[in-house]
Design a protein around this motif. Structure first.
Motif, PDB file in Angstrom:
ATOM      1  N   ASP A  70       0.820  -1.197   0.000  1.00 18.50           N
ATOM      2  CA  ASP A  70       0.000   0.000   0.000  1.00 18.50           C
ATOM      3  C   ASP A  70       0.868   1.267   0.000  1.00 18.50           C
ATOM      4  N   ASP A  71       0.453   2.293  -0.743  1.00 22.81           N
ATOM      5  CA  ASP A  71       1.240   3.526  -0.867  1.00 22.81           C
ATOM      6  C   ASP A  71       1.515   4.215   0.471  1.00 22.81           C
ATOM      7  N   GLU A  72       0.520   4.329   1.330  1.00 25.54           N
ATOM      8  CA  GLU A  72       0.749   5.042   2.596  1.00 25.54           C
ATOM      9  C   GLU A  72       1.743   4.299   3.479  1.00 25.54           C
ATOM     10  N   GLU A  73       1.678   2.978   3.469  1.00 22.65           N
ATOM     11  CA  GLU A  73       2.675   2.169   4.193  1.00 22.65           C
ATOM     12  C   GLU A  73       4.067   2.427   3.621  1.00 22.65           C
ATOM     13  N   LEU A  74       4.156   2.503   2.297  1.00 20.66           N
ATOM     14  CA  LEU A  74       5.442   2.713   1.635  1.00 20.66           C
ATOM     15  C   LEU A  74       6.024   4.088   1.967  1.00 20.66           C
ATOM     16  N   VAL A  75       5.175   5.113   1.974  1.00 27.18           N
ATOM     17  CA  VAL A  75       5.645   6.456   2.331  1.00 27.18           C
ATOM     18  C   VAL A  75       6.243   6.428   3.734  1.00 27.18           C
ATOM     19  N   GLY A  76       5.545   5.819   4.672  1.00 23.02           N
ATOM     20  CA  GLY A  76       6.047   5.719   6.047  1.00 23.02           C
ATOM     21  C   GLY A  76       7.371   4.983   6.130  1.00 23.02           C
ATOM     22  N   LEU A 104       9.616   4.589   3.745  1.00 20.42           N
ATOM     23  CA  LEU A 104      10.681   5.350   3.090  1.00 20.42           C
ATOM     24  C   LEU A 104      11.117   6.558   3.903  1.00 20.42           C
ATOM     25  N   LEU A 105      10.182   7.193   4.588  1.00 21.71           N
ATOM     26  CA  LEU A 105      10.565   8.324   5.450  1.00 21.71           C
ATOM     27  C   LEU A 105      11.420   7.836   6.620  1.00 21.71           C
ATOM     28  N   LYS A 106      11.098   6.660   7.171  1.00 18.36           N
ATOM     29  CA  LYS A 106      11.932   6.076   8.237  1.00 18.36           C
ATOM     30  C   LYS A 106      13.324   5.765   7.705  1.00 18.36           C
ATOM     31  N   ARG A 107      13.373   5.171   6.487  1.00 20.89           N
ATOM     32  CA  ARG A 107      14.670   4.856   5.885  1.00 20.89           C
ATOM     33  C   ARG A 107      15.486   6.121   5.650  1.00 20.89           C
ATOM     34  N   ALA A 108      14.817   7.190   5.216  1.00 20.16           N
ATOM     35  CA  ALA A 108      15.503   8.465   4.963  1.00 20.16           C
ATOM     36  C   ALA A 108      16.172   8.972   6.229  1.00 20.16           C
ATOM     37  N   ALA A 109      15.485   8.825   7.359  1.00 19.24           N
ATOM     38  CA  ALA A 109      16.042   9.295   8.634  1.00 19.24           C
ATOM     39  C   ALA A 109      17.291   8.508   9.021  1.00 19.24           C
ATOM     40  N   VAL A 110      17.326   7.230   8.667  1.00 13.00           N
ATOM     41  CA  VAL A 110      18.460   6.376   9.024  1.00 13.00           C
ATOM     42  C   VAL A 110      19.613   6.511   8.030  1.00 13.00           C
ATOM     43  N   GLU A 111      19.291   6.475   6.732  1.00  6.27           N
ATOM     44  CA  GLU A 111      20.330   6.429   5.690  1.00  6.27           C
ATOM     45  C   GLU A 111      20.680   7.790   5.104  1.00  6.27           C
ATOM     46  N   HIS A 112      19.920   8.832   5.410  1.00  7.78           N
ATOM     47  CA  HIS A 112      20.165  10.190   4.897  1.00  7.78           C
ATOM     48  C   HIS A 112      20.255  10.212   3.369  1.00  7.78           C
ATOM     49  N   ARG A 113      19.287   9.559   2.705  1.00  8.60           N
ATOM     50  CA  ARG A 113      19.270   9.515   1.246  1.00  8.60           C
ATOM     51  C   ARG A 113      18.525  10.722   0.692  1.00  8.60           C
ATOM     52  N   ALA A 114      19.148  11.420  -0.248  1.00  5.90           N
ATOM     53  CA  ALA A 114      18.548  12.621  -0.844  1.00  5.90           C
ATOM     54  C   ALA A 114      17.268  12.302  -1.617  1.00  5.90           C
ATOM     55  N   ASP A 115      17.152  11.057  -2.093  1.00  2.65           N
ATOM     56  CA  ASP A 115      15.981  10.708  -2.885  1.00  2.65           C
ATOM     57  C   ASP A 115      14.821  10.198  -2.018  1.00  2.65           C
ATOM     58  N   ASP A 116      14.915  10.356  -0.695  1.00  2.53           N
ATOM     59  CA  ASP A 116      13.857   9.895   0.205  1.00  2.53           C
ATOM     60  C   ASP A 116      13.246  11.029   1.032  1.00  2.53           C
ATOM     61  N   ASN A 117      12.773  12.088   0.368  1.00  2.00           N
ATOM     62  CA  ASN A 117      11.945  13.068   1.078  1.00  2.00           C
ATOM     63  C   ASN A 117      10.512  12.855   0.582  1.00  2.00           C
ATOM     64  N   GLU A 118       9.528  13.369   1.304  1.00  2.00           N
ATOM     65  CA  GLU A 118       8.144  12.999   0.995  1.00  2.00           C
ATOM     66  C   GLU A 118       7.717  13.358  -0.423  1.00  2.00           C
ATOM     67  N   ALA A 119       8.102  14.531  -0.913  1.00  2.00           N
ATOM     68  CA  ALA A 119       7.700  14.926  -2.272  1.00  2.00           C
ATOM     69  C   ALA A 119       8.283  13.971  -3.314  1.00  2.00           C
ATOM     70  N   VAL A 120       9.547  13.615  -3.145  1.00  2.00           N
ATOM     71  CA  VAL A 120      10.197  12.707  -4.097  1.00  2.00           C
ATOM     72  C   VAL A 120       9.613  11.301  -3.968  1.00  2.00           C
ATOM     73  N   ILE A 121       9.346  10.880  -2.736  1.00  2.00           N
ATOM     74  CA  ILE A 121       8.749   9.557  -2.520  1.00  2.00           C
ATOM     75  C   ILE A 121       7.400   9.469  -3.242  1.00  2.00           C
ATOM     76  N   ARG A 122       6.577  10.479  -3.068  1.00  2.00           N
ATOM     77  CA  ARG A 122       5.252  10.454  -3.712  1.00  2.00           C
ATOM     78  C   ARG A 122       5.375  10.495  -5.235  1.00  2.00           C
ATOM     79  N   GLN A 123       6.372  11.221  -5.747  1.00  2.00           N
ATOM     80  CA  GLN A 123       6.626  11.242  -7.191  1.00  2.00           C
ATOM     81  C   GLN A 123       7.049   9.853  -7.671  1.00  2.00           C
TER      82      GLN A 123
END
Length: 191
Positions: free
Chosen positions: A117-123, A125-144
C-alpha cells in the motif's frame, strides 16, 4: 534460478533480494545501488544522473540496460543465477531487458512482485531516509516515485503475467513472514 524484483519503492526489494540471493547462492544485481554509487563517486555517469535521482525521475533506459547487462554477464561468468532489482521500470524497458537477457542466454524465470500500500510505503521510506540520509527519500520525491511506479511500472505486471512468470507476494506483513513466503514460493517453482 533467475529472479526479477518488481515492486514499488519501499516494498522490500533490497531486503528480499538479499534473502533470495543468499538462500539460493545467486548473484545480486541492484541497479539503484550501482546508480547511487556512481553519484557518490562523482563519475561522469553519476553527474549525469544525479539530478534525475534527486527529483525521483527515471534514469534513461540505455544506462539502466547497460548496467543490467554487465550484472547478468557477471552472473553468467560465475556460473550462477541472479536476483535483479531495479529493472524493468517500464513496458519498453521490460521488452528491451528481455532481448538483452535472451541475447546472452540469461532470461528470468520468475518476476517477483512485492505488493504494498502507498501510505505504508511512504512511512517506510521516510523512516529509511532518517536512518540512511538519502537525498531521494523526502516525501515529495517519494510520492513522485510512487506515482511513476503506479503509472509506468505497474503495467509491467501484465507483461509478466502473459509470459507466465509473475509471482505476487503480500509485502505488507513483517519482513520475516514475507521472506518465508517468498522462499517457499521460489522453492516450489524450482522443484
Amino acid at each position: 534460478m533467475r529472479v526479477l524484483m518488481v515492486a514499488p519503492p519501499g516494498a522490500g526489494k533490497g531486503t528480499q533480494g538479499a534473502v533470495i540471493a543468499e538462500h539460493f547462492d545467486l548473484h545480486r544485481v541492484t541497479i539503484g545501488e550501482l546508480l547511487r554509487r556512481n553519484v557518490a563517486d562523482g563519475t561522469e555517469l553519476g553527474r549525469r544522473i544525479e539530478p534525475l535521482i534527486e527529483r525521483g525521475e527515471l534514469v534513461p533506459d540505455d544506462i539502466v540496460l547497460d548496467l543490467m547487462r554487465e550484472g547478468l554477464l557477471e552472473a553468467r561468468a560465475r556460473g550462477r543465477g541472479y536476483v535483479l532489482d531495479g529493472v524493468p521500470r517500464t513496458i519498453a524497458q521490460a521488452r528491451a531487458a528481455y532481448r538483452v537477457a535472451r541475447g546472452i542466454g540469461m532470461t528470468a524465470g520468475v518476476a517477483l512482485h512485492l505488493q504494498a500500500d502507498d501510505e505504508e510505503l511512504v512511512g517506510r521510506l521516510l523512516k529509511r531516509a532518517a536512518v540512511e540520509h538519502r537525498a531521494d527519500d523526502n516525501e515529495a520525491v517519494i510520492r513522485q516515485r510512487l506515482r511513476l511506479y503506479r503509472e509506468v511500472t505497474e503495467p509491467v505486471l501484465t507483461y509478466y503475467t502473459r509470459r507466465g512468470i509473475l509471482l505476487t507476494v503480500d509485502a505488507m506483513r513483517p519482513v520475516e513472514v514475507v521472506s518465508a513466503d517468498v522462499l517457499a514460493a521460489l522453492e516450489a517453482r524450482a522443484a
